[in-house]
Write an enzyme that holds these catalytic residues in place. Structure first.
Site, short mmCIF file in Angstrom:
data_model
loop_
_atom_site.label_atom_id
_atom_site.label_comp_id
_atom_site.label_asym_id
_atom_site.label_seq_id
_atom_site.Cartn_x
_atom_site.Cartn_y
_atom_site.Cartn_z
N CYS A 1 0.87 -1.17 0.00
CA CYS A 1 0.00 0.00 0.00
C CYS A 1 0.92 1.23 0.00
O CYS A 1 2.13 1.10 -0.07
CB CYS A 1 -0.98 0.00 1.17
SG CYS A 1 -0.24 0.21 2.78
N CYS B 1 -4.31 -0.68 -2.20
CA CYS B 1 -4.80 0.68 -2.45
C CYS B 1 -4.44 1.06 -3.88
O CYS B 1 -3.51 0.50 -4.47
CB CYS B 1 -4.22 1.69 -1.45
SG CYS B 1 -2.49 2.10 -1.69
N CYS C 1 3.39 0.16 -8.50
CA CYS C 1 3.99 -1.14 -8.21
C CYS C 1 4.94 -1.58 -9.32
O CYS C 1 4.53 -1.69 -10.47
CB CYS C 1 2.90 -2.19 -8.01
SG CYS C 1 3.56 -3.83 -7.65
#
Length: 146
Positions: A10, A83, A90
């Site tokens: 997250c 999230c 990412c």
């Protein structure tokens, strides 16, 4: 055969990812390496996240907030973002086989006094427990069929 590594990401790595890490570790046991990290770590694990998990018998008080860069050299099999921001930033990890996105509200933004905030922490904890409990059950079933 190495232990499969699952990384939960997250943004702040203070609430949602730690709750998911604790729940997954509890559900999957020692057959998996479970970690969490953030794209912009807060530098602490939120005390109300620790409290919310302790209410269901899971201790994350020894966890620490980590940056996702700590894991770039690791053999990460699965990345799960919790999230939208973490999902967007990412990176791909070498050897990564699976990627999932399960978004949850951020309880760190809950308003009011501690007990009002705990209402949101418990709700998000319960949502994470339902989703990650089902995910863990699926992973466990897949291992049994091998």
């Amino acid at each position: 055969m190495s232990t499969p590594a699952i990384l939960v990401l997250c943004t702040g790595n203070s609430c949602r990812s730690h709750m998911a890490e604790g729940i997954l570790r509890d559900k999957l046991g020692s057959g998996f390496r479970i970690e969490s990290a953030g794209s912009r770590p807060a530098g602490y694990v939120h005390p109300l996240a620790i409290r919310a998990l302790s209410e269901i018998g899971i201790d994350i008080s020894g966890n620490r907030s980590k940056h996702l860069d700590e894991f770039l050299g690791d053999d990460i099999e699965t990345v799960i973002t919790v999230c939208g921001n973490a999902d967007q930033v990412c990176p791909m990890f070498p050897g990564q086989v699976n990627r999932h996105h399960f978004p949850f509200d951020d309880p760190a933004h809950a308003e009011g006094g501690e007990e009002e905030q705990m209402v949101m922490f418990r709700r998000v904890r319960d949502e994470i427990q339902a989703v990650f409990g089902a995910y863990a059950a699926g992973r466990s079933d897949a291992l049994k069929t091998r």
